[in-house]
Scaffold this active site. Structure first.
Site, mmCIF file in Angstrom:
data_model
loop_
_atom_site.group_PDB
_atom_site.id
_atom_site.type_symbol
_atom_site.label_atom_id
_atom_site.label_comp_id
_atom_site.label_asym_id
_atom_site.label_seq_id
_atom_site.Cartn_x
_atom_site.Cartn_y
_atom_site.Cartn_z
ATOM 1 N N HIS A 18 39.590 87.875 2.306
ATOM 2 C CA HIS A 18 38.861 87.984 3.569
ATOM 3 C C HIS A 18 37.515 87.285 3.489
ATOM 4 O O HIS A 18 37.038 86.723 4.466
ATOM 5 C CB HIS A 18 38.691 89.458 3.939
ATOM 6 N N CYS B 144 50.082 70.306 12.591
ATOM 7 C CA CYS B 144 49.081 71.334 12.868
ATOM 8 C C CYS B 144 48.732 72.134 11.620
ATOM 9 O O CYS B 144 47.925 73.055 11.676
ATOM 10 C CB CYS B 144 49.556 72.275 13.973
HETATM 11 C C1 PEP Z 1 51.460 75.865 8.645
HETATM 12 O O1 PEP Z 1 52.263 76.526 7.996
HETATM 13 O O2 PEP Z 1 51.067 74.723 8.303
HETATM 14 C C2 PEP Z 1 50.890 76.434 9.871
HETATM 15 C C3 PEP Z 1 50.131 75.712 10.669
HETATM 16 O O3 PEP Z 1 51.156 77.743 10.111
HETATM 17 P P1 PEP Z 1 50.334 78.960 9.429
HETATM 18 O O4 PEP Z 1 49.260 78.360 8.559
HETATM 19 O O5 PEP Z 1 49.795 79.796 10.532
HETATM 20 O O6 PEP Z 1 51.407 79.625 8.638
#
Ligand code: PEP
Ligand code: MG
Length: 846
Positions: free
Chosen positions: A460, A766
């Site tokens: 955290h 992303c």
């Molecule tokens: C990823 O896995 O790259 C992603 C964007 O999802 P999260 O980090 O929320 O698992």
């Protein structure tokens, strides 16, 4: 060192000559000159003032170095390495500064005696020098003088330090690591050549002539070492040391070597020495950035709490009162800050109401303990449990519990809560570990960086640091106490190191790197609002990842052209019951409004695995990362998924609103969600929004061409795609250094995705790679047309894209796909970007 250093007995016992030690290596002085003690005491103490220069993982051997450089090795018993730590309790770590007589180890003599060949313990000078023994064959108490040592004037082969070194790699079959005896064989071998031989393990290296330096490498069975040798007999020395190590050094590990044991890799054994007295700590990046600042050490006073209570009623009342005060203090501060902070405080509140904790505390009070003692008993039980589960993320939650333990104890002690530390501007906080409440209590404006000996990148505290935009480095291992308060430090979280007392040249390099970074950021921000195009005009959309309504407007102001990933699980993290359709719609609509017609990609609930939700109890799974996560959770609970899809269908925007599915592994999953989405759209009387999938599993990447006809777009989640492609848990602090999404395996999967999904509306990224300046041109070269980055990086990503033409990006990507490591890909991208920037500047001036 000209004067003699007096060595005091580290343990009570009978002092005798090394000749009496029933071990050829010690009796033959192969490990070093000195004497032995047959112990009667149970505590091992520092033989003089100095620094603990090495501590065996198994606790059976410890060495202390004086300020003049004399190193004394205390080897407790013979063949005690095989006890694997049983019977030894260490009270120091490598790097701890000690005074003569300070406690180093406690022994359980019964356990050690039962498992050792002998208890007789050699005490040796580990470097070259003279040893003057004080009378032998007598009983001594710890602290009495036993010998005097004087270091030899610098000797050894005279080598040209700059001479080219020869190198070879060798795998070390050493079941007990590189402890005193095998190290002494290497040292003896190295000293017999006119050559300087070094052992290199990752970022650490040791002179093969120095026993203790080799022991501090932290070498484990099966590790791959690089041997490097220079000097007239370099080749012969290299050959001999290679053969010696490959033979197993007489440790019984010869022959074909089995796969290395999957033991948790050690955190670094301590800082390495750099140029001009620098101390260099290596760690794991928890939040990126580079700063030069002043060290501020955060120390915690132990809170004393009496064991015995003043009566059950009184202690019960005291605990209740403290719980109420702490609860209302946390509730009052929940209102401030963003989603991450709220989620952390919500977890703290849940602990305060935890029936298990409260029952344990109640039992202890009824057994006559004080409220503080009872609360500590309860929390410590929880901490031990969390840490024993073998899951890095759960272990990190122990910190939250310790945080609450402290808050309650402060309250019960009746003393005022410690006043917040007064920080100067540019403070780099150094701590053994940092609790969320401690970070929240610091003056955020003055905190320039954080560095902790322990902790993990997903703790955290790491999440808070990233949200504050403060560079943070964790898990640097012992030795931070060697950095004086106020000392100048370079915290290079991007380069995964903290350098204390940096040399003048390092300061200059860091200053110019930090200045260049600031300049780059300022230039990027000035152009943040402009559309993003490559140097030859190809449009690339740069979006932001969001997890909170409050982040949306600042993201737009920072240049985000939309939201490429709304992590909906973050919106309701602190909830105890599932959000209703209207509650969800209110949140999504508020974000769509803040985006003002810019695209909004709403990911369906990505719960499970490392993101458990209190309102969504999951069956126990042995391997949650491979279990009910992402879209699988949605299909397991179609009622929840349908509610969410209905809420998305009701969002009104003048721009695109899209649904994105996490953790897709097959076409069947998309078909099932498509059917639910059609129902949701029909029921809400609207049109179904666009539907896309995240590419987070190798299966999805390799079948992107099969998924493409069923979807409108793809977005690569490089965080999960990397964890699944490399089979490395993204929560595991020990693997963090290797978990680089620029690994060619990941790049090849992205290339395959882009090819397979070429006919969809857009190919996005992303995951974390979309926020990586070196990665952006490679991703574009692979066919990516949309990058969704962390909001604070949007402007810089846009600036990085503008530097290259599409052809530059394609050339770079094609070459990256042929490389064999993430490091090589990074080096190539760095070199290409630097060359391009230079040619543009020259071109502009000419
Ligand atoms: C990823 O896995 O790259 C992603 C964007 O999802 P999260 O980090 O929320 O698992
Ligand atoms: Mg993911």
């Amino acid at each position: 060192m000209t004067s003699e250093l007096i060595v005091h007995a580290p343990i009570d016992g009978w002092v005798c000559s090394l000749d009496e030690v029933p071990d050829d290596a010690f009796a033959g002085r192969m490990v070093g000159e000195g004497l032995a003690i047959d112990p009667t005491g149970m505590t091992v103490r520092a033989p003089f003032d100095g620094v603990v220069s090495s501590l065996a993982r198994t606790g059976h051997a410890v060495s202390v170095r004086s300020d003049d450089g004399a190193e004394i090795l205390i080897h407790v018993g013979l063949e005690t390495v095989a006890l694997d730590g049983a019977g030894f309790t260490a009270h120091v770590a490598a790097g701890t500064r000690v005074r003569a007589g300070d406690l180093l180890l406690t022994l359980d003599l019964e356990v050690v005696a039962a498992g050792a060949k002998s208890l007789i313990s050699p005490i040796l000078l580990a470097n070259e020098g003279e040893v003057r023994l004080l009378p032998l064959n007598r009983q001594v108490a710890a602290g009495e003088p036993i010998m005097a040592v004087r270091l030899a004037a610098a000797s050894g082969p005279t080598l040209d330090e700059g001479a080219a070194a020869l190198t070879r790699t060798v795998r070390a079959p050493l079941p007990h690591g590189l402890h005193a005896r095998p190290a002494s064989r290497i040292a003896a071998g190295a000293k017999s050549f006119d050559a300087r031989v070094r052992l290199i393990l990752g970022e650490r290296s040791a002179d093969a002539a120095s026993l203790t330096a080799m022991m501090t490498l932290g070498l484990k069975d099966g590790d791959e070492l690089i041997l490097s040798a220079s000097g007239p007999q370099a080749e012969a020395a290299l050959e001999a040391i290679h053969a010696l190590i490959a033979s197993g050094l007489g440790e019984g590990g010869e022959g074909a070597h089995a796969a290395p044991v999957a033991e948790a890799p050690a955190v670094p054994a301590g800082p390495a020495a750099g140029e001009d007295g620098e101390l260099i700590f290596s760690g794991v990046t928890a939040a990126p950035g580079l700063v030069i600042g002043r060290a501020v050490r955060l120390r915690q006073a132990e809170i004393e709490t009496p064991e015995h209570g003043r009566g059950v009623m009184l202690e019960q009342a005291a605990l209740q009162q403290a719980l109420t005060v702490v609860r209302s203090r946390i509730e009052a501060s929940v209102a401030e800050g963003g989603a991450h902070r709220r989620a952390i405080l919500a977890a703290h509140l849940a602990f305060l109401d935890d029936p298990g904790l409260l029952a344990t505390a109640q039992e202890a009070i009824e057994a006559g303990r004080s409220a503080g003692f009872a609360w500590r008993t309860a929390t410590q039980g929880g901490v031990a449990l969390f840490r024993s589960l073998g899951d890095a993320r759960t272990a990190e939650r122990a910190d939250d519990l310790l945080d609450l333990e402290r808050q309650l104890l402060v309250e019960l002690s009746g003393e005022a809560a410690p006043a917040p530390m007064v920080l100067g501007a540019g403070s780099v906080i150094l701590a053994d570990d940092l609790l969320p409440s401690q970070l929240i209590a610091l003056d955020a404006v003055k905190v320039a960086g954080l560095c902790t000996a322990r902790g993990g990148p997903t703790s955290h505290v790491a999440i808070l640091a990233a949200a504050m935009g403060v560079p943070a480095l964790v898990a640097v291992g012992p030795g931070l106490e060697r950095v004086e308060d106020g000392a100048l430090v370079v915290l290079d979280a991007d380069g995964r190191r903290l350098v204390a007392s940096p040399s003048a040249s390092r300061q200059a390099r860091a200053q110019s790197a930090a200045a260049a970074r600031d300049r780059r950021r300022a230039e990027a921000r000035a152009l943040a609002a402009e559309d993003c195009r490559t140097a030859d005009g190809v449009r690339i959309e740069v979006f932001a990842n969001l997890g909170d309504v409050a982040e949306a407007a600042p993201a737009v102001a920072g240049g985000a052209e939309g939201c490429g990933l709304l992590r909906t699980e973050f919106l309701f993290l602190e909830r105890q019951s599932a959000p209703t359709e209207d509650e969800q719609l209110a949140q999504y609509q508020a974000i769509a409004d803040a985006l003002d017609g810019r695209p909004l990609v709403i990911r369906t609930l990505d719960a499970g695995g490392d993101k458990p939700l209190p309102y969504l109890p999951m069956p126990h799974e042995d391997n949650p990362a491979l279990g009910l996560r992402g879209v699988r959770t949605g299909l397991h609970r179609p009622d929840l998924l349908l509610t969410q899809l209905r809420a998305v269908c009701r969002v009104r925007s003048s721009g695109t609103v899209a649904v994105m599915l996490p953790m897709i592994a097959s076409v069947a999953e998309v078909r099932q969600v498509r059917a639910l989405l059609d129902i949701a759209a029909a029921e809400t009387g609207g049109q179904a929004p666009l539907l896309g999938v995240m590419i987070e599993t190798p299966a999805a990447a390799m079948t992107a061409d099969l998924l493409a006809p069923h979807i409108d777009f793809v977005s690569v989640g490089t965080n999960d795609l990397t964890q699944y492609a490399l089979a490395m848990d993204r929560q595991n602090a020990h693997l963090a250094a290797q978990l680089d999404s620029l690994h060619p395996a990941v790049l090849r999967l992205i290339a395959q995705t882009a090819k397979g999904a070429a006919d969809t509306r857009w190919i996005g990224v992303c995951g974390g790679l979309a926020s990586d300046l070196l990665a952006a041109p490679i991703l574009i070269g692979l066919g990516v047309t949309e990058l969704s980055a962390t909001p604070s990086m949007v402007a810089e990503i846009k600036a990085a894209v503008r530097v290259m033409t599409l052809a530059d990006c394609r050339d770079l990507a094609a070459e990256a796909l042929t490389l064999d490591s993430a490091e090589a890909v990074r080096a190539l991208a760095d070199e290409r970007l630097a060359a391009l920037l230079k040619s543009r500047v020259v071109g502009a001036v000419a």
